[in-house]
Motif scaffolding. Structure first.
Motif, PDB file in Angstrom:
ATOM      1  N   VAL A  77       0.824  -1.308  -0.109  1.00 42.19           N
ATOM      2  CA  VAL A  77      -0.028   0.094  -0.169  1.00 42.19           C
ATOM      3  C   VAL A  77       0.481   0.911  -0.165  1.00 42.19           C
ATOM      4  O   VAL A  77       0.737   2.681  -0.677  1.00 42.19           O
ATOM      5  CB  VAL A  77      -1.010  -0.298   0.982  1.00 42.19           C
ATOM      6  CG1 VAL A  77      -2.045   1.732   1.623  1.00 42.19           C
ATOM      7  CG2 VAL A  77      -2.081  -1.469   0.902  1.00 42.19           C
ATOM      8  N   LEU A  78       1.837   1.177   0.920  1.00 46.83           N
ATOM      9  CA  LEU A  78       2.595   2.599   0.995  1.00 46.83           C
ATOM     10  C   LEU A  78       3.938   3.226  -0.181  1.00 46.83           C
ATOM     11  O   LEU A  78       3.910   4.035  -1.088  1.00 46.83           O
ATOM     12  CB  LEU A  78       3.549   2.317   2.299  1.00 46.83           C
ATOM     13  CG  LEU A  78       3.028   2.766   3.413  1.00 46.83           C
ATOM     14  CD1 LEU A  78       3.761   2.310   5.042  1.00 46.83           C
ATOM     15  CD2 LEU A  78       2.475   3.276   3.861  1.00 46.83           C
ATOM     16  N   LEU A  79       3.735   1.449  -0.625  1.00 42.83           N
ATOM     17  CA  LEU A  79       4.678   1.629  -2.441  1.00 42.83           C
ATOM     18  C   LEU A  79       3.898   1.907  -3.916  1.00 42.83           C
ATOM     19  O   LEU A  79       4.447   2.395  -4.445  1.00 42.83           O
ATOM     20  CB  LEU A  79       5.124   0.272  -2.684  1.00 42.83           C
ATOM     21  CG  LEU A  79       5.891   0.728  -3.754  1.00 42.83           C
ATOM     22  CD1 LEU A  79       7.489   0.818  -3.535  1.00 42.83           C
ATOM     23  CD2 LEU A  79       6.605  -1.662  -3.676  1.00 42.83           C
ATOM     24  N   LEU A  80       2.496   1.492  -3.048  1.00 40.86           N
ATOM     25  CA  LEU A  80       2.045   2.303  -4.607  1.00 40.86           C
ATOM     26  C   LEU A  80       1.178   3.726  -4.023  1.00 40.86           C
ATOM     27  O   LEU A  80       1.164   4.397  -5.024  1.00 40.86           O
ATOM     28  CB  LEU A  80       0.641   1.250  -4.203  1.00 40.86           C
ATOM     29  CG  LEU A  80       0.242  -0.277  -5.020  1.00 40.86           C
ATOM     30  CD1 LEU A  80      -0.838  -1.029  -4.412  1.00 40.86           C
ATOM     31  CD2 LEU A  80       1.025   0.269  -7.151  1.00 40.86           C
ATOM     32  N   LEU A  81       1.224   3.904  -3.021  1.00 42.01           N
ATOM     33  CA  LEU A  81       1.366   5.175  -2.757  1.00 42.01           C
ATOM     34  C   LEU A  81       2.356   6.058  -3.126  1.00 42.01           C
ATOM     35  O   LEU A  81       2.186   7.452  -3.538  1.00 42.01           O
ATOM     36  CB  LEU A  81       0.484   5.258  -1.464  1.00 42.01           C
ATOM     37  CG  LEU A  81       1.039   6.810  -0.825  1.00 42.01           C
ATOM     38  CD1 LEU A  81      -0.873   7.526  -1.885  1.00 42.01           C
ATOM     39  CD2 LEU A  81       0.190   7.055   1.006  1.00 42.01           C
ATOM     40  N   LEU A  82       3.588   5.466  -2.972  1.00 37.70           N
ATOM     41  CA  LEU A  82       4.674   6.510  -3.125  1.00 37.70           C
ATOM     42  C   LEU A  82       4.524   6.847  -4.690  1.00 37.70           C
ATOM     43  O   LEU A  82       4.648   7.778  -4.846  1.00 37.70           O
ATOM     44  CB  LEU A  82       5.195   5.714  -2.815  1.00 37.70           C
ATOM     45  CG  LEU A  82       7.197   6.850  -3.072  1.00 37.70           C
ATOM     46  CD1 LEU A  82       7.572   7.569  -1.801  1.00 37.70           C
ATOM     47  CD2 LEU A  82       8.374   5.691  -2.985  1.00 37.70           C
ATOM     48  N   LEU A  83       4.484   5.847  -5.326  1.00 37.06           N
ATOM     49  CA  LEU A  83       4.653   6.036  -6.917  1.00 37.06           C
ATOM     50  C   LEU A  83       3.389   6.529  -7.444  1.00 37.06           C
ATOM     51  O   LEU A  83       3.662   7.527  -8.917  1.00 37.06           O
ATOM     52  CB  LEU A  83       4.752   4.555  -7.464  1.00 37.06           C
ATOM     53  CG  LEU A  83       5.569   3.532  -6.823  1.00 37.06           C
ATOM     54  CD1 LEU A  83       5.949   2.269  -7.458  1.00 37.06           C
ATOM     55  CD2 LEU A  83       7.054   4.162  -7.257  1.00 37.06           C
ATOM     56  N   SER A  84       2.396   6.244  -6.887  1.00 33.35           N
ATOM     57  CA  SER A  84       0.822   7.243  -7.474  1.00 33.35           C
ATOM     58  C   SER A  84       1.627   8.322  -7.140  1.00 33.35           C
ATOM     59  O   SER A  84       1.311   9.700  -7.876  1.00 33.35           O
ATOM     60  CB  SER A  84      -0.221   6.977  -7.064  1.00 33.35           C
ATOM     61  OG  SER A  84      -1.160   7.231  -7.307  1.00 33.35           O
ATOM     62  N   MET A  85       1.884   9.291  -5.973  1.00 30.01           N
ATOM     63  CA  MET A  85       2.043  10.762  -5.538  1.00 30.01           C
ATOM     64  C   MET A  85       3.501  11.429  -6.360  1.00 30.01           C
ATOM     65  O   MET A  85       3.058  12.097  -6.914  1.00 30.01           O
ATOM     66  CB  MET A  85       2.094  10.473  -4.262  1.00 30.01           C
ATOM     67  CG  MET A  85       1.376  10.371  -3.198  1.00 30.01           C
ATOM     68  SD  MET A  85       1.615  10.908  -1.899  1.00 30.01           S
ATOM     69  CE  MET A  85      -0.183  11.391  -1.368  1.00 30.01           C
ATOM     70  N   THR A  86       4.418   9.857  -6.918  1.00 28.88           N
ATOM     71  CA  THR A  86       5.163  10.984  -7.448  1.00 28.88           C
ATOM     72  C   THR A  86       4.698  10.721  -9.147  1.00 28.88           C
ATOM     73  O   THR A  86       5.128  11.898  -9.612  1.00 28.88           O
ATOM     74  CB  THR A  86       6.717  10.152  -6.925  1.00 28.88           C
ATOM     75  OG1 THR A  86       6.055   8.853  -7.389  1.00 28.88           O
ATOM     76  CG2 THR A  86       8.085   9.983  -6.142  1.00 28.88           C
ATOM     77  N   PHE A  87       4.423  10.533  -9.351  1.00 31.61           N
ATOM     78  CA  PHE A  87       3.861  10.634 -10.408  1.00 31.61           C
ATOM     79  C   PHE A  87       3.265  11.475 -11.041  1.00 31.61           C
ATOM     80  O   PHE A  87       2.937  12.118 -11.962  1.00 31.61           O
ATOM     81  CB  PHE A  87       2.840   9.213 -11.449  1.00 31.61           C
ATOM     82  CG  PHE A  87       2.276   8.913 -12.642  1.00 31.61           C
ATOM     83  CD1 PHE A  87       3.540   9.172 -13.546  1.00 31.61           C
ATOM     84  CD2 PHE A  87       1.587   8.770 -13.547  1.00 31.61           C
ATOM     85  CE1 PHE A  87       3.494   9.319 -15.366  1.00 31.61           C
ATOM     86  CE2 PHE A  87       1.496   8.896 -14.578  1.00 31.61           C
ATOM     87  CZ  PHE A  87       2.246   9.020 -15.194  1.00 31.61           C
ATOM     88  N   HIS A  88       1.863  11.907  -9.829  1.00 30.61           N
ATOM     89  CA  HIS A  88       0.898  12.777  -9.805  1.00 30.61           C
ATOM     90  C   HIS A  88       2.094  14.088  -9.744  1.00 30.61           C
ATOM     91  O   HIS A  88       1.379  15.433 -10.141  1.00 30.61           O
ATOM     92  CB  HIS A  88       0.250  12.304  -9.300  1.00 30.61           C
ATOM     93  CG  HIS A  88      -1.002  13.484  -8.796  1.00 30.61           C
ATOM     94  ND1 HIS A  88      -2.303  13.765  -9.640  1.00 30.61           N
ATOM     95  CD2 HIS A  88      -1.071  15.601  -8.065  1.00 30.61           C
ATOM     96  CE1 HIS A  88      -2.985  14.741  -9.199  1.00 30.61           C
ATOM     97  NE2 HIS A  88      -2.393  15.265  -7.942  1.00 30.61           N
ATOM     98  N   MET A  89       2.470  14.121  -9.325  1.00 34.76           N
ATOM     99  CA  MET A  89       3.870  15.285  -9.051  1.00 34.76           C
ATOM    100  C   MET A  89       4.256  15.365 -10.305  1.00 34.76           C
ATOM    101  O   MET A  89       3.848  16.774 -10.078  1.00 34.76           O
ATOM    102  CB  MET A  89       4.255  14.875  -7.710  1.00 34.76           C
ATOM    103  CG  MET A  89       5.500  16.226  -7.456  1.00 34.76           C
ATOM    104  SD  MET A  89       7.033  16.249  -6.180  1.00 34.76           S
ATOM    105  CE  MET A  89       7.924  14.271  -6.782  1.00 34.76           C
ATOM    106  N   ARG A  90       4.561  14.498 -10.949  1.00 37.92           N
ATOM    107  CA  ARG A  90       5.582  15.000 -12.464  1.00 37.92           C
ATOM    108  C   ARG A  90       4.471  15.547 -13.236  1.00 37.92           C
ATOM    109  O   ARG A  90       4.893  16.507 -13.849  1.00 37.92           O
ATOM    110  CB  ARG A  90       6.365  13.428 -12.204  1.00 37.92           C
ATOM    111  CG  ARG A  90       6.325  14.406 -14.236  1.00 37.92           C
ATOM    112  CD  ARG A  90       7.171  12.341 -14.277  1.00 37.92           C
ATOM    113  NE  ARG A  90       7.805  12.776 -15.765  1.00 37.92           N
ATOM    114  CZ  ARG A  90       7.016  13.008 -16.911  1.00 37.92           C
ATOM    115  NH1 ARG A  90       5.642  12.183 -16.553  1.00 37.92           N
ATOM    116  NH2 ARG A  90       7.294  13.306 -18.368  1.00 37.92           N
ATOM    117  N   ILE A  91       3.423  14.983 -12.922  1.00 38.42           N
ATOM    118  CA  ILE A  91       1.964  15.734 -14.333  1.00 38.42           C
ATOM    119  C   ILE A  91       2.360  17.231 -13.735  1.00 38.42           C
ATOM    120  O   ILE A  91       1.972  17.945 -14.586  1.00 38.42           O
ATOM    121  CB  ILE A  91       1.205  14.603 -14.032  1.00 38.42           C
ATOM    122  CG1 ILE A  91       1.657  13.425 -14.393  1.00 38.42           C
ATOM    123  CG2 ILE A  91      -0.320  15.131 -14.984  1.00 38.42           C
ATOM    124  CD1 ILE A  91       0.535  12.125 -14.276  1.00 38.42           C
TER     125      ILE A  91
END
Length: 136
Positions: A77-91
């Motif tokens: 869950v924490l790994l998915l959250l981290l990856l989703s947030m960094t991808f969202h941040m990049r966009i």
């Protein structure tokens, strides 16, 4: 513009679409728009799922945190959250850079820096979560 695209009265015969052809992509922003909304929704769902995990670690010592993060579901869950947030941040940062940086050279460098930064943050966070999860 050639004289053959004008009427005898001097008015242009070019259609509005033809006048803007080649001035940039129409529709490329739609994909960014939806991708940003989808990652935002994923972030909301993942934060709701991750919140009890983080709250359960609050006030606990290092062993409590390590014990919680060694559980595969919590780590996932924490790994998915981290990856989703960094991808969202990049966009999101890409949109800001494209809208507010006007010099082409600076814009390209900022976009490259944005991509490298988010990859570095995501990779470092993923490494930390996986290292703790696998007992390292």
């Amino acid at each position: 513009m050639s004289t053959s695209s004008r009427t005898p009265s001097g008015a242009s015969m070019r259609t509005p679409r033809r006048k803007v052809a080649g001035l940039g992509s129409a529709r490329s922003g739609t994909g960014h728009f939806w991708l940003q909304r989808v990652t935002a929704l994923a972030n909301i769902i993942l934060v709701i799922i991750a919140l009890p995990i983080v709250i359960s670690m609050a006030g606990g010592g290092q062993e409590a945190v390590l014990s919680t993060l060694r559980h595969p579901l919590a780590a996932l869950v924490l790994l998915l959250l981290l990856l989703s947030m960094t991808f969202h941040m990049r966009i999101g940062m890409q949109v800001v850079i494209e809208d507010y940086v006007h010099s082409e050279g600076t814009k390209v460098l900022a976009l490259i820096g944005n991509t490298f930064f988010t990859i570095a943050v995501g990779a470092a966070g993923a490494f930390a979560i996986l290292k703790i999860s696998f007992g390292g």
